[in-house]
Design an enzyme around this catalytic site. Structure first.
Site, PDB file in Angstrom:
ATOM      1  N   LYS A 110       1.699  26.123   0.351  1.00 38.94           N
ATOM      2  CA  LYS A 110       2.245  27.455  -0.040  1.00 38.94           C
ATOM      3  C   LYS A 110       3.765  27.505  -0.446  1.00 38.94           C
ATOM      4  O   LYS A 110       4.487  26.515   0.186  1.00 38.94           O
ATOM      5  CB  LYS A 110       2.044  28.603   0.709  1.00 38.94           C
ATOM      6  CG  LYS A 110       2.644  28.360   2.483  1.00 38.94           C
ATOM      7  CD  LYS A 110       3.997  29.246   2.172  1.00 38.94           C
ATOM      8  CE  LYS A 110       4.797  28.981   3.695  1.00 38.94           C
ATOM      9  NZ  LYS A 110       6.382  29.199   3.528  1.00 38.94           N
ATOM     10  N   ASP A 117       1.977  31.553   9.593  1.00 35.24           N
ATOM     11  CA  ASP A 117       1.549  31.855   8.221  1.00 35.24           C
ATOM     12  C   ASP A 117       0.118  31.265   8.136  1.00 35.24           C
ATOM     13  O   ASP A 117      -0.258  31.445   6.947  1.00 35.24           O
ATOM     14  CB  ASP A 117       2.635  30.587   7.620  1.00 35.24           C
ATOM     15  CG  ASP A 117       4.011  30.778   7.100  1.00 35.24           C
ATOM     16  OD1 ASP A 117       4.053  32.026   7.038  1.00 35.24           O
ATOM     17  OD2 ASP A 117       4.688  30.068   6.938  1.00 35.24           O
TER      18      ASP A 117
HETATM   19  O1  C5P Z   1       4.558  31.856  14.321  1.00 37.49           O
HETATM   20  P1  C5P Z   1       5.564  30.689  14.353  1.00 37.49           P
HETATM   21  O2  C5P Z   1       5.199  29.725  15.371  1.00 37.49           O
HETATM   22  O3  C5P Z   1       5.146  29.888  12.907  1.00 37.49           O
HETATM   23  O4  C5P Z   1       6.869  30.989  14.117  1.00 37.49           O
HETATM   24  C1  C5P Z   1       7.790  29.962  14.474  1.00 37.49           C
HETATM   25  C2  C5P Z   1       9.275  30.621  15.016  1.00 37.49           C
HETATM   26  O5  C5P Z   1       9.781  31.250  13.834  1.00 37.49           O
HETATM   27  C3  C5P Z   1       9.080  31.606  15.917  1.00 37.49           C
HETATM   28  O6  C5P Z   1       9.065  31.135  17.307  1.00 37.49           O
HETATM   29  C4  C5P Z   1      10.061  32.474  15.729  1.00 37.49           C
HETATM   30  O7  C5P Z   1      11.279  32.021  16.535  1.00 37.49           O
HETATM   31  C5  C5P Z   1      10.201  32.639  14.266  1.00 37.49           C
HETATM   32  N1  C5P Z   1       9.661  33.538  13.500  1.00 37.49           N
HETATM   33  C6  C5P Z   1      10.346  34.873  13.326  1.00 37.49           C
HETATM   34  N2  C5P Z   1       9.597  35.817  12.601  1.00 37.49           N
HETATM   35  C7  C5P Z   1       8.255  35.575  12.049  1.00 37.49           C
HETATM   36  C8  C5P Z   1       7.957  34.216  12.139  1.00 37.49           C
HETATM   37  C9  C5P Z   1       8.488  33.592  12.653  1.00 37.49           C
HETATM   38  O8  C5P Z   1      11.264  35.017  14.191  1.00 37.49           O
HETATM   39  N3  C5P Z   1       7.849  36.625  11.436  1.00 37.49           N
END
Ligand code: C5P
Length: 281
Positions: A8, A133
């Site tokens: 993406k 994502d």
């Molecule tokens: O959910 P994911 O593991 O992909 O997110 C990685 C990191 O990115 C999270 O631990 C957080 O610190 C940050 N994040 C965030 N807000 C989001 C998505 C991700 O702060 N909407």
């Protein structure tokens, strides 16, 4: 069964607010491209194994693909152990959602293998705790992702175009980049409603001109310079617009003409190892 897991790109990435749970409320227009990983799933004889062609990737419960299989079994009570083989073509830690897309492909695959018959939106709901994502990657195409990434609105497809993607060699940590953002200090934001209106009008140039990612403003200066230099090569070669994807460091440009896209691809291939000439999906 074999499945494609598409990369993406973020046509826009805006951060609206920091939430009490530590995550951020986002507003992102996302687009799939034909750069993809290939997943092969088969019923396991034993406990279920994972293989990838990249030795440094975890091939156990820490891999998002395994986590997705487990999340599917927990949510539906269906599906035995599966062997998962992943041929990685999407660069890792690039801002292109490679791991999330693999997880999303596993959810779609298990839905088919088990005959569970869940809708894409139900699968996206299962994926939201695997990674922010993952819900978008279940849906794919052109879509608006809001909240943590789990509130999805399908959008009119981006008019077909050529996409040149370039990943510089330095890594960026997503949590560290989020930690650098002070939402009140964001001065430059993408024109998300304008970009959506351009999608509705089938206006590729209008979309390309409105692409922007607020993370570009919080990069360290030397990283920012490198991102800007790649954008300049893309624009000089004839890109209608260029932006960084996700938390980077991947940069991409949209082209209406194949010859100019090839020129940009050629110029960047002389400077970087990870350069791709793609089309939208
Ligand atoms: O959910 P994911 O593991 O992909 O997110 C990685 C990191 O990115 C999270 O631990 C957080 O610190 C940050 N994040 C965030 N807000 C989001 C998505 C991700 O702060 N909407």
């Amino acid at each position: 069964m074999e499945f494609n897991a598409y990369a993406k790109l973020n046509l826009t990435l805006d951060i609206l607010r920091k939430r009490e749970d530590g995550y951020h409320d986002l507003q992102m227009v996302m687009q799939s491209i034909d750069l993809c990983d290939r997943l092969t799933l088969s019923p396991a004889r034993g406990e279920g194994e994972m293989r990838t062609n990249l030795a440094y990737l975890p091939a156990d419960g820490r891999n998002l693909a395994q986590m997705a299989a487990e999340a599917f079994r927990r949510a539906t009570g269906k599906g035995g152990a599966v062997d998962i083989a992943i041929e990685k073509n999407i660069p890792v830690c690039a801002g292109m959602g490679g791991g999330s897309s693999d997880a999303a492909a596993v959810l779609r695959a298990m839905n088919e293998l088990t005959g569970a018959g869940l809708s894409l939106m139900e699968l996206a709901g299962i994926g939201q705790n695997v990674g922010s994502d993952v819900p978008y990657c279940v849906l794919g195409g052109t879509a608006l992702a809001e909240g943590r990434g789990e509130i999805l609105t399908p959008l009119p497809a981006l008019p077909r175009c050529h996409v040149v993607v370039c990943k510089p060699a330095f890594p960026i940590s997503t949590p560290q980049l989020f930690a650098r953002v002070n939402v009140r200090r964001i001065t430059c934001r993408p024109d998300t409603p304008g970009l959506i209106a351009a999608l509705e009008a089938g206006d590729l140039l209008g979309v390309a001109r409105r692409m922007y990612n607020v993370f570009e403003d919080v990069l360290e200066p030397r990283r920012r310079s490198e991102i800007d230099a790649i954008k300049s090569v893309l624009i000089d070669s004839g890109a209608l617009g260029a932006s960084m994807s996700g938390s980077g460091p991947t940069v991409f440009g949209l082209f209406d003409r194949e010859d100019t896209a090839r020129e940009a691809f050629g110029r960047l291939s002389g400077l970087y190892k990870a350069v791709y000439l793609c089309q939208t999906v």
